[in-house]
Design a protein around this motif. Structure first.
Motif, mmCIF file in Angstrom:
data_model
loop_
_atom_site.group_PDB
_atom_site.id
_atom_site.type_symbol
_atom_site.label_atom_id
_atom_site.label_comp_id
_atom_site.label_asym_id
_atom_site.label_seq_id
_atom_site.Cartn_x
_atom_site.Cartn_y
_atom_site.Cartn_z
ATOM 1 N N ALA A 47 -74.844 -6.526 30.618
ATOM 2 C CA ALA A 47 -74.274 -7.873 30.559
ATOM 3 C C ALA A 47 -74.310 -8.552 31.921
ATOM 4 N N ARG A 48 -74.050 -7.793 32.954
ATOM 5 C CA ARG A 48 -73.986 -8.346 34.306
ATOM 6 C C ARG A 48 -75.368 -8.761 34.813
ATOM 7 N N LYS A 49 -76.402 -8.026 34.407
ATOM 8 C CA LYS A 49 -77.738 -8.238 34.964
ATOM 9 C C LYS A 49 -78.627 -9.160 34.127
ATOM 10 N N SER A 50 -78.186 -9.528 32.922
ATOM 11 C CA SER A 50 -79.079 -10.241 32.000
ATOM 12 C C SER A 50 -78.697 -11.704 31.812
ATOM 13 N N GLU A 51 -79.725 -12.558 31.665
ATOM 14 C CA GLU A 51 -79.509 -13.962 31.331
ATOM 15 C C GLU A 51 -79.225 -14.123 29.838
ATOM 16 N N VAL A 52 -79.966 -13.361 29.035
ATOM 17 C CA VAL A 52 -79.780 -13.351 27.584
ATOM 18 C C VAL A 52 -79.399 -11.934 27.178
ATOM 19 N N ILE A 53 -78.295 -11.795 26.435
ATOM 20 C CA ILE A 53 -77.766 -10.478 26.063
ATOM 21 C C ILE A 53 -77.807 -10.346 24.548
ATOM 22 N N VAL A 54 -78.595 -9.409 24.052
ATOM 23 C CA VAL A 54 -78.707 -9.183 22.614
ATOM 24 C C VAL A 54 -77.752 -8.061 22.213
ATOM 25 N N LEU A 55 -76.830 -8.373 21.317
ATOM 26 C CA LEU A 55 -75.908 -7.353 20.797
ATOM 27 C C LEU A 55 -76.570 -6.708 19.586
ATOM 28 N N SER A 56 -77.267 -5.609 19.822
ATOM 29 C CA SER A 56 -78.056 -4.958 18.768
ATOM 30 C C SER A 56 -77.422 -3.643 18.331
ATOM 31 N N VAL A 57 -76.100 -3.687 18.141
ATOM 32 C CA VAL A 57 -75.364 -2.542 17.611
ATOM 33 C C VAL A 57 -74.931 -2.858 16.187
ATOM 34 N N VAL B 27 -67.636 -3.535 21.628
ATOM 35 C CA VAL B 27 -68.613 -3.897 22.659
ATOM 36 C C VAL B 27 -68.238 -5.219 23.327
ATOM 37 N N ILE B 28 -67.847 -6.194 22.530
ATOM 38 C CA ILE B 28 -67.498 -7.497 23.097
ATOM 39 C C ILE B 28 -66.305 -7.388 24.040
ATOM 40 N N LYS B 29 -65.298 -6.633 23.649
ATOM 41 C CA LYS B 29 -64.134 -6.450 24.528
ATOM 42 C C LYS B 29 -64.533 -5.760 25.831
ATOM 43 N N GLU B 30 -65.526 -4.892 25.743
ATOM 44 C CA GLU B 30 -65.969 -4.162 26.923
ATOM 45 C C GLU B 30 -66.693 -5.063 27.923
ATOM 46 N N ILE B 31 -67.462 -6.027 27.419
ATOM 47 C CA ILE B 31 -68.286 -6.833 28.319
ATOM 48 C C ILE B 31 -67.727 -8.230 28.589
ATOM 49 N N ALA B 32 -66.663 -8.608 27.898
ATOM 50 C CA ALA B 32 -66.173 -10.000 27.957
ATOM 51 C C ALA B 32 -65.907 -10.485 29.372
ATOM 52 N N ASP B 33 -65.363 -9.631 30.224
ATOM 53 C CA ASP B 33 -64.978 -10.090 31.559
ATOM 54 C C ASP B 33 -66.167 -10.338 32.482
ATOM 55 N N VAL B 34 -67.370 -9.846 32.118
ATOM 56 C CA VAL B 34 -68.543 -10.078 32.970
ATOM 57 C C VAL B 34 -69.506 -11.102 32.375
ATOM 58 N N VAL B 35 -69.174 -11.636 31.202
ATOM 59 C CA VAL B 35 -70.004 -12.663 30.565
ATOM 60 C C VAL B 35 -69.454 -14.033 30.947
ATOM 61 N N ASP B 36 -70.280 -14.846 31.596
ATOM 62 C CA ASP B 36 -69.840 -16.183 31.992
ATOM 63 C C ASP B 36 -70.536 -17.249 31.156
ATOM 64 N N GLU B 37 -70.273 -18.520 31.494
ATOM 65 C CA GLU B 37 -70.771 -19.640 30.697
ATOM 66 C C GLU B 37 -72.279 -19.851 30.840
#
Length: 264
Positions: free
Chosen positions: A59-69, A77-87
């Motif tokens: 999530a931190r390194k990508s411009e586009v993040i595909v949730l493929s789970v 997964v969303i709760k895990e990455i939410a704090d590093v996903v910005d606008e």
């Protein structure tokens, strides 16, 4: 890194393979994570992409993040990455039943979300993906995501109200087609054809028929009528299919699939 996949199973690998083959992104621009270490190792060896055991790193390194789970893991997964996903980042989902509103609520903040439903023919570059976006995704960003999705087939923008229908008409439908091919091959074997040839004849007939629909633009019913000579073999087969409820079975199966997707 431009593109990240959280989850690197069969569908993600098919998507990534097409994206690399069609030079949408290079392998060096893609990173993936997965809780199942063998899947990551396979992706790294076969596709040459970057891999990590950390969803946050993706999530931190990508411009586009595909949730493929799987859909049942989305909330975790969303709760895990939410704090590093910005606008600035775009979240792409591929799970049936998970609405744009639900995804936004899970993040608990304004996030750009593109909801998609691909299908397994992506494995051979012939997938079709239904696409819709939330209000935070502008037209240029939507086209950017569609360009990525076209790396493994076609992409069609539809209203979100139709996304569950997309699940039944394309996301799940390869299974119905495989059953149809298998049934035709079984019948051919019963009439004496070797199984390898039976699969080849049946599969090519389905492939060619689909290509006729796509390339001629003719109504499927008109194409069917072209094959049905008066008093001939084909109309006799069609008569039996209608008698046995072929169309109704397909319709009912797809309606059940759509309803299941709505309930996920």
């Amino acid at each position: 890194m431009k593109l990240g996949f959280i989850g690197c199973g069969n569908m993600a690998s098919a998507m990534i393979g097409g994206i690399i083959r069609n030079e949408i992104f290079s392998a060096d621009e893609i990173i993936a994570s997965d809780a199942f270490a063998p899947s990551l190792e396979s992706a790294k060896n076969k596709l040459g992409i970057h891999t990590t055991g950390s969803n946050k790193e993706v999530a931190r390194k990508s411009e586009v993040i595909v949730l493929s789970v799987k859909p049942q893991y989305y909330e975790t997964v969303i709760k895990e990455i939410a704090d590093v996903v910005d606008e600035k980042r775009i979240i792409v989902t591929i799970a049936p039943g998970k609405t744009l509103e639900w995804i936004g609520n899970m993040f608990g903040k304004a996030v750009k979300v593109v909801r998609t439903m691909p299908n397994t023919p992506a494995l051979v570059g012939e997938g079709i993906t239904g696409v819709c976006q939330n209000v935070l995704v502008n037209d240029a960003e939507l086209e950017y995501v569609c360009g990525i999705l076209r790396g493994f087939g076609k992409a069609e923008v539809v209203p979100e109200s139709l996304m569950d229908v997309v699940t039944s008409v394309s996301g799940s439908s390869p299974a119905y087609v495989f059953m149809f091919i298998e049934a035709m091959a079984d019948a051919a074997v019963a009439d004496g054809m070797p199984r390898d040839k039976a699969y080849k004849f049946a599969a090519q007939a389905v492939y060619g028929s689909a290509k006729m629909v796509m390339e001629t633009g003719m109504h499927p019913g008109a194409l069917k009528d072209m094959v049905c000579s008066p008093g001939g073999t084909t109309i006799e087969a069609v008569r039996v299919l209608e008698k046995e409820g072929f169309r109704s079975s397909v319709i009912e199966a797809m309606k059940a699939c759509t309803n299941k997707a709505r309930g996920l």
